[in-house]
Design a protein around this motif. Structure first.
Motif, PDB file in Angstrom:
ATOM      1  N   ALA A   1       4.327   9.321  -1.691  1.00 22.25           N
ATOM      2  CA  ALA A   1       4.160   7.896  -1.398  1.00 22.25           C
ATOM      3  C   ALA A   1       3.350   7.216  -2.495  1.00 22.25           C
ATOM      4  O   ALA A   1       3.630   6.073  -2.874  1.00 22.25           O
ATOM      5  CB  ALA A   1       3.477   7.724  -0.045  1.00 22.25           C
ATOM      6  N   ALA A   2       2.359   7.917  -3.009  1.00 20.97           N
ATOM      7  CA  ALA A   2       1.549   7.349  -4.089  1.00 20.97           C
ATOM      8  C   ALA A   2       2.378   7.136  -5.346  1.00 20.97           C
ATOM      9  O   ALA A   2       2.201   6.145  -6.066  1.00 20.97           O
ATOM     10  CB  ALA A   2       0.362   8.272  -4.375  1.00 20.97           C
ATOM     11  N   ARG A   3       3.315   8.069  -5.602  1.00 19.71           N
ATOM     12  CA  ARG A   3       4.187   7.906  -6.775  1.00 19.71           C
ATOM     13  C   ARG A   3       5.099   6.698  -6.590  1.00 19.71           C
ATOM     14  O   ARG A   3       5.299   5.913  -7.517  1.00 19.71           O
ATOM     15  CB  ARG A   3       5.006   9.181  -6.996  1.00 19.71           C
ATOM     16  CG  ARG A   3       4.185  10.354  -7.529  1.00 19.71           C
ATOM     17  CD  ARG A   3       5.084  11.476  -8.030  1.00 19.71           C
ATOM     18  NE  ARG A   3       5.871  12.070  -6.956  1.00 19.71           N
ATOM     19  CZ  ARG A   3       5.466  13.081  -6.193  1.00 19.71           C
ATOM     20  NH1 ARG A   3       4.255  13.597  -6.375  1.00 19.71           N
ATOM     21  NH2 ARG A   3       6.252  13.580  -5.253  1.00 19.71           N
ATOM     22  N   LYS A   4       5.664   6.546  -5.386  1.00 25.84           N
ATOM     23  CA  LYS A   4       6.529   5.397  -5.125  1.00 25.84           C
ATOM     24  C   LYS A   4       5.727   4.093  -5.216  1.00 25.84           C
ATOM     25  O   LYS A   4       6.225   3.083  -5.707  1.00 25.84           O
ATOM     26  CB  LYS A   4       7.178   5.530  -3.741  1.00 25.84           C
ATOM     27  CG  LYS A   4       8.256   6.600  -3.666  1.00 25.84           C
ATOM     28  CD  LYS A   4       8.931   6.618  -2.311  1.00 25.84           C
ATOM     29  CE  LYS A   4       9.844   5.410  -2.130  1.00 25.84           C
ATOM     30  NZ  LYS A   4      11.054   5.497  -2.965  1.00 25.84           N
ATOM     31  N   PHE A   5       4.487   4.164  -4.726  1.00 24.90           N
ATOM     32  CA  PHE A   5       3.628   2.981  -4.823  1.00 24.90           C
ATOM     33  C   PHE A   5       3.387   2.619  -6.295  1.00 24.90           C
ATOM     34  O   PHE A   5       3.454   1.444  -6.669  1.00 24.90           O
ATOM     35  CB  PHE A   5       2.300   3.239  -4.118  1.00 24.90           C
ATOM     36  CG  PHE A   5       1.266   2.171  -4.367  1.00 24.90           C
ATOM     37  CD1 PHE A   5       1.268   0.996  -3.633  1.00 24.90           C
ATOM     38  CD2 PHE A   5       0.291   2.333  -5.350  1.00 24.90           C
ATOM     39  CE1 PHE A   5       0.324   0.004  -3.868  1.00 24.90           C
ATOM     40  CE2 PHE A   5      -0.652   1.357  -5.594  1.00 24.90           C
ATOM     41  CZ  PHE A   5      -0.636   0.187  -4.853  1.00 24.90           C
TER      42      PHE A   5
ATOM     43  N   LYS B   1       1.877  12.253   1.021  1.00 25.40           N
ATOM     44  CA  LYS B   1       0.956  11.260   0.473  1.00 25.40           C
ATOM     45  C   LYS B   1       1.137  11.137  -1.039  1.00 25.40           C
ATOM     46  O   LYS B   1       1.152  10.036  -1.599  1.00 25.40           O
ATOM     47  CB  LYS B   1      -0.480  11.642   0.788  1.00 25.40           C
ATOM     48  CG  LYS B   1      -1.503  10.667   0.241  1.00 25.40           C
ATOM     49  CD  LYS B   1      -2.896  11.212   0.403  1.00 25.40           C
ATOM     50  CE  LYS B   1      -3.894  10.307  -0.308  1.00 25.40           C
ATOM     51  NZ  LYS B   1      -5.262  10.825  -0.289  1.00 25.40           N
TER      52      LYS B   1
ATOM     53  N   LYS C   1       5.046   5.991   3.178  1.00 24.85           N
ATOM     54  CA  LYS C   1       5.040   7.337   3.759  1.00 24.85           C
ATOM     55  C   LYS C   1       6.269   7.606   4.607  1.00 24.85           C
ATOM     56  O   LYS C   1       6.770   8.729   4.670  1.00 24.85           O
ATOM     57  CB  LYS C   1       3.769   7.548   4.585  1.00 24.85           C
ATOM     58  CG  LYS C   1       2.543   7.888   3.750  1.00 24.85           C
ATOM     59  CD  LYS C   1       1.377   8.326   4.617  1.00 24.85           C
ATOM     60  CE  LYS C   1       0.191   8.741   3.751  1.00 24.85           C
ATOM     61  NZ  LYS C   1      -0.967   9.166   4.575  1.00 24.85           N
TER      62      LYS C   1
ATOM     63  N   ASN D   1      -4.743   2.584  -4.127  1.00 24.69           N
ATOM     64  CA  ASN D   1      -3.330   2.471  -3.743  1.00 24.69           C
ATOM     65  C   ASN D   1      -3.075   1.324  -2.767  1.00 24.69           C
ATOM     66  O   ASN D   1      -2.208   1.423  -1.894  1.00 24.69           O
ATOM     67  CB  ASN D   1      -2.830   3.790  -3.136  1.00 24.69           C
ATOM     68  CG  ASN D   1      -2.777   4.911  -4.160  1.00 24.69           C
ATOM     69  OD1 ASN D   1      -2.603   4.672  -5.350  1.00 24.69           O
ATOM     70  ND2 ASN D   1      -2.951   6.129  -3.697  1.00 24.69           N
TER      71      ASN D   1
ATOM     72  N   SER E   1       0.835  -1.204   0.000  1.00 25.21           N
ATOM     73  CA  SER E   1       0.000   0.000   0.000  1.00 25.21           C
ATOM     74  C   SER E   1       0.862   1.243   0.000  1.00 25.21           C
ATOM     75  O   SER E   1       2.033   1.219   0.420  1.00 25.21           O
ATOM     76  CB  SER E   1      -0.924   0.017   1.221  1.00 25.21           C
ATOM     77  OG  SER E   1      -0.164   0.205   2.397  1.00 25.21           O
ATOM     78  N   ALA E   2       0.287   2.338  -0.449  1.00 24.32           N
ATOM     79  CA  ALA E   2       1.004   3.610  -0.445  1.00 24.32           C
ATOM     80  C   ALA E   2       1.353   4.019   0.983  1.00 24.32           C
ATOM     81  O   ALA E   2       2.365   4.695   1.220  1.00 24.32           O
ATOM     82  CB  ALA E   2       0.143   4.686  -1.112  1.00 24.32           C
TER      83      ALA E   2
END
Length: 631
Positions: free
Chosen positions: A389-393, A386, A241, A468, A236-237
């Motif tokens: 983190a979403a981009r890394k996810f 956030k 974080k 995500n 998960s995203a």
């Protein structure tokens, strides 16, 4: 009522109370058959309620109960057919009300919703709105932040519609109130004799083969559904974080590009005096409002005192008419227009609305403003993190998906690659259940219980169970559907049958003694008298209470009996009746409020019943039963 409709934040302690309008007074309606897809649980007009929406509603109710009950929460509370039907009724009621709200073109503006959200304590840290708290609530409900925003808009719209329905104050005559209160406080002295089921167990002789016969005739009761034990990993995203930071330049750039999000609309504070038109009629109410306005003009400093004396709005009269601060659009239009046309300290003329006639005094103004960066720094930092983190996810998701597919014999490689913990479940059934967290997803369960998964024990594909959030799982043990052996159940079946027979013997004996009592024959050993009332039933079983209060009081003593399923039978002797006390003003006012609330509930119930007639409602019982499968 006017104040209660407008001032929602005072009756909302947490956002979970907003998401579903639970009409506890609204009974289970007749369910109509629908031959359509089993994925469609119900149809309201042209709107469909599918399994995904139904499961989402279950999750929302689960979170609401979790917040209310804390450590006492048990997910099984919602795992019953009755609970599933109640949740479905809520969904149907929401759809009906939204159809009607759209028909009436009721709209809640972004500014009103935003102002309302920022005022919810559940979303605040140190008295200030926390974007992180808000997003956590959205995530727990399986929603995006925008999705939660729209859910709240929908709820406020429905509250506005419901508020427009309840336009009358129920006034009950004091003679009726006194009679009702006297009945509530009436006391009855009763004696009891119990015919306990346990006392008859020794008299029960089961026929040879009775347990086998019961087992053969009730096979479905003893059939275990297929079950699986699985292991799974979650990507998960949220997990990323801790790996990202937000620089001051990034925070400032985000703030500059989202100024509109931090705008606070102008708010005004007003007090009012309401002369309700339904009490006096339009002409008399208008005349009285003009008289009160003249008093206000003569002594403007006594506005609060005059509101307490004259106002028919129970929500604000006791507070001197104060309605607190509100944004434009929160009030009914005539009131809204008048309040936003006044200068601070100014008093309006007589303003007519659907509620009656208002005299409005503007007592404060909060100008529109943009919240400064310092005030929103923490929530922007969380938003920037956030997004990072979403981009890394997103970068990791493709690798995660490829790994669980290409190395399908184990989850260990993907767990090691992303530092994930391999979780293991207990025994699961095929049906989705929100109580199972990540494993409550319908698509994931379908993959786990597929023929290929059962046969080859390979990883499932990576399945998105929430925004995500990806899950991959594999089956590690499996039990096919099977009938439990009679030998394992024989003892419990025999116990069940013995208790059923003993219950029947207790009822038969009790009814025979009741018949003898009615013939004047009394050889029973009665308990000491117990004094009970309708509001204090003491140790009397709930099933016996209505029986006791239906007993004839003309020629005492009188007798009655009641079956207590699973317990036995009870006889009651009514010895004495003591009339209820004369109610005081406080009791009468409390009863008046309760009756007014019941009247409002009845208005809504009738309104919903009318909407069900207007918009065709169809329910698919098969899909509902499938939704209620228990693990």
């Amino acid at each position: 009522m006017f104040d209660a409709i407008r001032n929602n934040r005072k009756i909302t302690q947490a956002i979970l109370g907003l998401i579903a309008i639970t009409f506890a007074f609204f009974g289970i309606e007749s369910y109509l058959h629908n031959s359509g897809s089993t994925n469609v649980v119900a149809k309201v007009g042209d709107l469909k309620i599918d399994q995904q929406q139904f499961q989402q509603a279950l999750r929302e109710q689960q979170e609401k109960l979790r917040a209310q009950l804390g450590e006492q929460f048990d997910a099984r509370l919602l795992d019953t057919p009755e609970a599933h039907k109640a949740v479905l009724d809520d969904l149907i009621n929401q759809r009906l009300l939204m159809l009607e709200a759209n028909k009436r073109r009721l709209v809640i503006s972004d500014d009103v919703v935003r102002s309302f959200v920022w005022g919810i304590e559940a979303f605040q840290v140190d008295g200030k709105f926390s974007n992180e708290r808000y997003e956590m609530a959205a995530s727990r409900l399986g929603l995006t932040p925008n999705g939660l925003f729209e859910q709240i808009r929908q709820d406020l719209t429905l509250q506005q519609l419901v508020g427009s329905i309840i336009t009358r104050s129920s006034i009950t005559a004091n003679t009726v109130l006194d009679r009702l209160l006297a009945l509530q406080t009436e006391k009855r002295d009763v004696s009891e004799v119990r015919f306990a089921l346990e006392d008859y167990l020794g008299k029960v002789k089961l026929a040879d083969g009775a347990a086998q016969k019961y087992y053969d005739e009730n096979n479905e009761r003893f059939r275990l559904p297929e079950q699986a034990m699985v292991e799974y990993v979650v990507l998960s995203a949220e997990a990323f974080k801790s790996q990202v930071t937000a620089s001051e330049d990034e925070i400032r750039a985000w703030y500059d590009s989202h100024q509109a999000q931090f705008g606070l609309p102008e708010e005004r504070r007003a007090s009012h005096i309401l002369i309700a038109s339904e009490k006096l009629g339009i002409d008399k109410a208008r005349a009285k409002a003009e008289e009160v306005l003249a008093e206000v003009r003569k002594n403007p400093g006594n506005f609060a005192e005059l509101a307490r004396k004259h106002s028919d709005d129970p929500g604000s009269a006791s507070k001197g008419g104060d309605l607190d601060f509100f944004a434009r659009g929160a009030m009914v239009k005539p009131f809204d227009d008048a309040a936003f046309a006044l200068k601070e300290g100014e008093i309006s003329g007589v303003v007519q609305s659907d509620f009656g006639f208002h005299i409005i005094k503007l007592t404060g103004i909060h100008p529109a403003r943009v919240r400064p960066l310092a005030e929103v720094h923490r929530q922007i930092e969380a938003e920037v993190k956030k997004a990072a983190a979403a981009r890394k996810f997103a970068e990791a998701a493709e690798t995660f998906t490829d790994t669980v597919y290409n190395q399908a014999d184990s989850l260990a490689p993907v767990a090691e690659m992303f530092k994930l913990k391999i979780e293991r479940s207990g025994w699961l059934g095929r049906q989705a259940n929100p109580a199972n967290g990540p494993l409550g997803n319908e698509k994931l369960l379908a993959a786990l219980f597929s023929e290929d998964s059962i046969k080859n024990r390979r990883n499932t594909e990576a399945i998105e169970i929430a925004p995500n959030t990806l899950v991959a799982a594999r089956l590690v043990d499996y039990k096919p559907a099977a009938l439990q052996p009679f030998e394992d159940l024989q003892a419990s079946i025999e116990t069940l049958l013995r208790r059923q027979e003993a219950q029947a013997l207790a009822v038969k004996d009790g009814e025979a003694h009741l018949a003898a009592l009615k013939q004047g024959e009394d050889k029973l050993s009665w308990s000491a008298g117990k004094v009970v009332s309708r509001i204090n039933t003491g140790q009397i079983p709930p099933l016996a209470v209505p029986v006791i209060f239906r007993m004839n009081t003309e020629n005492l003593p009188t007798h009655a009996g009641v079956e207590l399923p699973g317990v036995g039978y009870a006889l009651y002797r009514l010895n004495r009746v003591e009339a209820g006390a004369t109610p005081d003003a406080a009791s009468r006012n409390a009863a008046q409020g309760q009756l007014a609330n019941l009247a409002a509930q009845e208005e809504i119930r009738q309104y919903l019943a009318a909407l069900r007639e207007r918009y065709k409602v169809q329910i698919n019982p098969g899909a509902l039963e499938n939704s209620a499968g228990r693990e």
